[in-house]
Design an enzyme around this catalytic site. Sequence first.
Site, PDB file in Angstrom:
ATOM      1  N   ASP A 155       0.843  -1.205   0.000  1.00 29.14           N
ATOM      2  CA  ASP A 155       0.000   0.000   0.000  1.00 29.14           C
ATOM      3  C   ASP A 155       0.871   1.244   0.000  1.00 29.14           C
ATOM      4  OD1 ASP A 155      -2.199  -1.624   0.285  1.00 29.14           O
ATOM      5  OD2 ASP A 155      -2.033  -1.614   2.483  1.00 29.14           O
ATOM      6  N   ASP A 163       1.351  13.360   9.016  1.00 26.74           N
ATOM      7  CA  ASP A 163       0.639  14.648   9.046  1.00 26.74           C
ATOM      8  C   ASP A 163      -0.271  14.823   7.834  1.00 26.74           C
ATOM      9  OD1 ASP A 163       2.999  14.924   7.674  1.00 26.74           O
ATOM     10  OD2 ASP A 163       3.777  16.557   8.916  1.00 26.74           O
ATOM     11  N   GLU A 206      -2.851  23.866   8.000  1.00 23.57           N
ATOM     12  CA  GLU A 206      -1.415  24.089   7.891  1.00 23.57           C
ATOM     13  C   GLU A 206      -0.822  23.270   6.736  1.00 23.57           C
ATOM     14  OE1 GLU A 206       1.681  23.932  11.471  1.00 23.57           O
ATOM     15  OE2 GLU A 206       1.575  22.115  10.288  1.00 23.57           O
ATOM     16  N   GLU A 207      -1.457  22.147   6.427  1.00 24.52           N
ATOM     17  CA  GLU A 207      -0.933  21.249   5.393  1.00 24.52           C
ATOM     18  C   GLU A 207      -1.417  21.575   3.982  1.00 24.52           C
ATOM     19  OE1 GLU A 207       1.409  19.185   5.859  1.00 24.52           O
ATOM     20  OE2 GLU A 207       1.451  19.341   8.033  1.00 24.52           O
ATOM     21  N   ASP A 228      -4.415  22.579  12.528  1.00 25.51           N
ATOM     22  CA  ASP A 228      -3.073  22.005  12.399  1.00 25.51           C
ATOM     23  C   ASP A 228      -3.289  20.515  12.672  1.00 25.51           C
ATOM     24  OD1 ASP A 228      -0.538  21.070  12.631  1.00 25.51           O
ATOM     25  OD2 ASP A 228       0.119  22.482  14.174  1.00 25.51           O
ATOM     26  N   LEU A 255      -1.555  17.800  12.537  1.00 27.16           N
ATOM     27  CA  LEU A 255      -0.585  17.092  13.386  1.00 27.16           C
ATOM     28  C   LEU A 255       0.484  18.084  13.835  1.00 27.16           C
ATOM     29  CD1 LEU A 255      -0.734  14.023  14.067  1.00 27.16           C
ATOM     30  CD2 LEU A 255       1.415  13.860  12.876  1.00 27.16           C
ATOM     31  N   ASP A 256       0.450  18.391  15.111  1.00 30.69           N
ATOM     32  CA  ASP A 256       1.384  19.372  15.660  1.00 30.69           C
ATOM     33  C   ASP A 256       2.536  18.643  16.352  1.00 30.69           C
ATOM     34  OD1 ASP A 256       2.136  22.071  16.749  1.00 30.69           O
ATOM     35  OD2 ASP A 256       1.797  20.967  18.607  1.00 30.69           O
ATOM     36  N   GLU A 267      -2.468  27.585  15.107  1.00 31.16           N
ATOM     37  CA  GLU A 267      -1.829  27.218  16.371  1.00 31.16           C
ATOM     38  C   GLU A 267      -2.115  28.257  17.471  1.00 31.16           C
ATOM     39  OE1 GLU A 267       1.966  24.643  14.750  1.00 31.16           O
ATOM     40  OE2 GLU A 267       2.124  26.803  14.527  1.00 31.16           O
TER      41      GLU A 267
HETATM   42  P1  AHG Z   1       4.272  21.397  13.300  1.00 28.80           P
HETATM   43  O1  AHG Z   1       4.772  20.025  13.613  1.00 28.80           O
HETATM   44  O2  AHG Z   1       2.779  21.459  13.179  1.00 28.80           O
HETATM   45  O3  AHG Z   1       4.976  22.026  12.129  1.00 28.80           O
HETATM   46  O4  AHG Z   1       4.516  22.343  14.574  1.00 28.80           O
HETATM   47  C1  AHG Z   1       5.753  22.379  15.217  1.00 28.80           C
HETATM   48  C2  AHG Z   1       5.795  23.663  15.986  1.00 28.80           C
HETATM   49  C3  AHG Z   1       5.292  23.586  17.421  1.00 28.80           C
HETATM   50  O5  AHG Z   1       4.387  22.663  17.732  1.00 28.80           O
HETATM   51  C4  AHG Z   1       6.534  23.403  18.228  1.00 28.80           C
HETATM   52  O6  AHG Z   1       6.366  23.891  19.506  1.00 28.80           O
HETATM   53  C5  AHG Z   1       7.536  24.148  17.439  1.00 28.80           C
HETATM   54  O7  AHG Z   1       7.141  24.056  16.097  1.00 28.80           O
HETATM   55  C6  AHG Z   1       8.908  23.621  17.601  1.00 28.80           C
HETATM   56  O8  AHG Z   1       9.772  24.432  16.904  1.00 28.80           O
HETATM   57  P2  AHG Z   1      11.342  24.425  17.207  1.00 28.80           P
HETATM   58  O9  AHG Z   1      11.842  23.097  16.757  1.00 28.80           O
HETATM   59  O10 AHG Z   1      11.852  25.585  16.381  1.00 28.80           O
HETATM   60  O11 AHG Z   1      11.508  24.649  18.675  1.00 28.80           O
HETATM   61 MN    MN Z   2       2.110  22.818  14.699  1.00 25.79          MN
HETATM   62 MN    MN Z   3       1.473  20.433  11.808  1.00 28.64          MN
END
Ligand code: AHG
Ligand code: MN
Ligand code: MN
Length: 335
Positions: free
Chosen positions: A64, A70, A93-94, A116, A118-119, A275
């Site tokens: 598959d 994300d 965000e995606e 968002d 998947l954060d 966010e």
């Molecule tokens: P995402 O995975 O949705 O792109 O978000 C990541 C964000 C947030 O959740 C996190 O606190 C921050 O980016 C981390 O960034 P650094 O690695 O620059 O600290």
């Molecule tokens: Mn995020």
């Molecule tokens: Mn994200």
Amino acid sequence: MSKITTLDEFILTSEKKYSDATGQLSRILRDIGIAAKIVNREVNKAGLSNILGKDGGTTNNSGDEVQKLDIYANEKMIECLSYSGECCGIASEELENFISLPSKEAKTAEYIVVMDPLDGSSNIDVNVSVGTIFGIYRRLSAVDGEITKEDFVQKGTDLVASGYVLYGTSTILVYTTGRGVNGFTLDPSIGEFCLSHENMRIPPSGNYYSINQGYYLKFDLEMRRFIDHCSDKNLRLRYIGSMVSDIHRILFQGGIYLYPNTRKYPQGKLRLLYECNPMSMIVEQAGGKAITTKLERILELEVKEIHQRATIVIGSPDMIDEMKLFIEKYSAVLV
Ligand code: AHG
Ligand code: MN
Ligand code: MN
């Protein structure tokens, strides 16, 4: 055994308390609850099914097509938000641009969702917590027409509801419709989110600060002074790298979370729409505060672009006030 209140039951009971409620918002929240369960299932088996963050686009053992998690979460959220026909459009965000949902019902729906999906996605590869963040707005365009950018670039104060899901040691969904904050923990044995944290309140102060201290030398003077102050006070530094997870701790135990401007991200890194605004609504509803490093209230910021970034300082109210003093004293921008 005490009575279990499921998320669906809680949403319905809350809706009945308000005579103006039409049930549309409730159905969107239920759709999100379903999506959260599906994403949770995939997050839990990510290590097994080879859909870890970096391996997008490959094929698994069964042949598959395997997606990045994300992207998978993004698609599942969109799919589930199409179920009830109460959501007409989504900005994620995606996705580069917002989308309108195709069904006949969705064309005349009154709500849009920002998310968002998947954060903290860099955490997936190493079995560390990730989350989903969402915000719900009433559309501004006419219900019989096309949705427009104006439907999405609304201020945080216009949010009708917001919430997050944390896929952690247990999975919890936390949301607000502007009447307090409630948390529901997923009981995997019955597959239901059950009310576990009613009317959540953030402590006025706490022992935690959360910031990527690796960027210390890239921060402005006031931020470096504040970090020094936190360290002087022996506050505990915790930084998971998923804002949902980091803010979740602070919501429970008290503290302050900061993502200021750096040289790489002069406007801050985090996205205002997906966010900062939803998390700020939650934290304010729980009695906390959320501002930028220029001391503007996050929820009142003008939104010009859907992918706009903002700086953020969020958490326990007394700690935000204390942080303000450092900005007022040391900031070159404000004097
Ligand atoms: P995402 O995975 O949705 O792109 O978000 C990541 C964000 C947030 O959740 C996190 O606190 C921050 O980016 C981390 O960034 P650094 O690695 O620059 O600290
Ligand atoms: Mn995020
Ligand atoms: Mn994200």
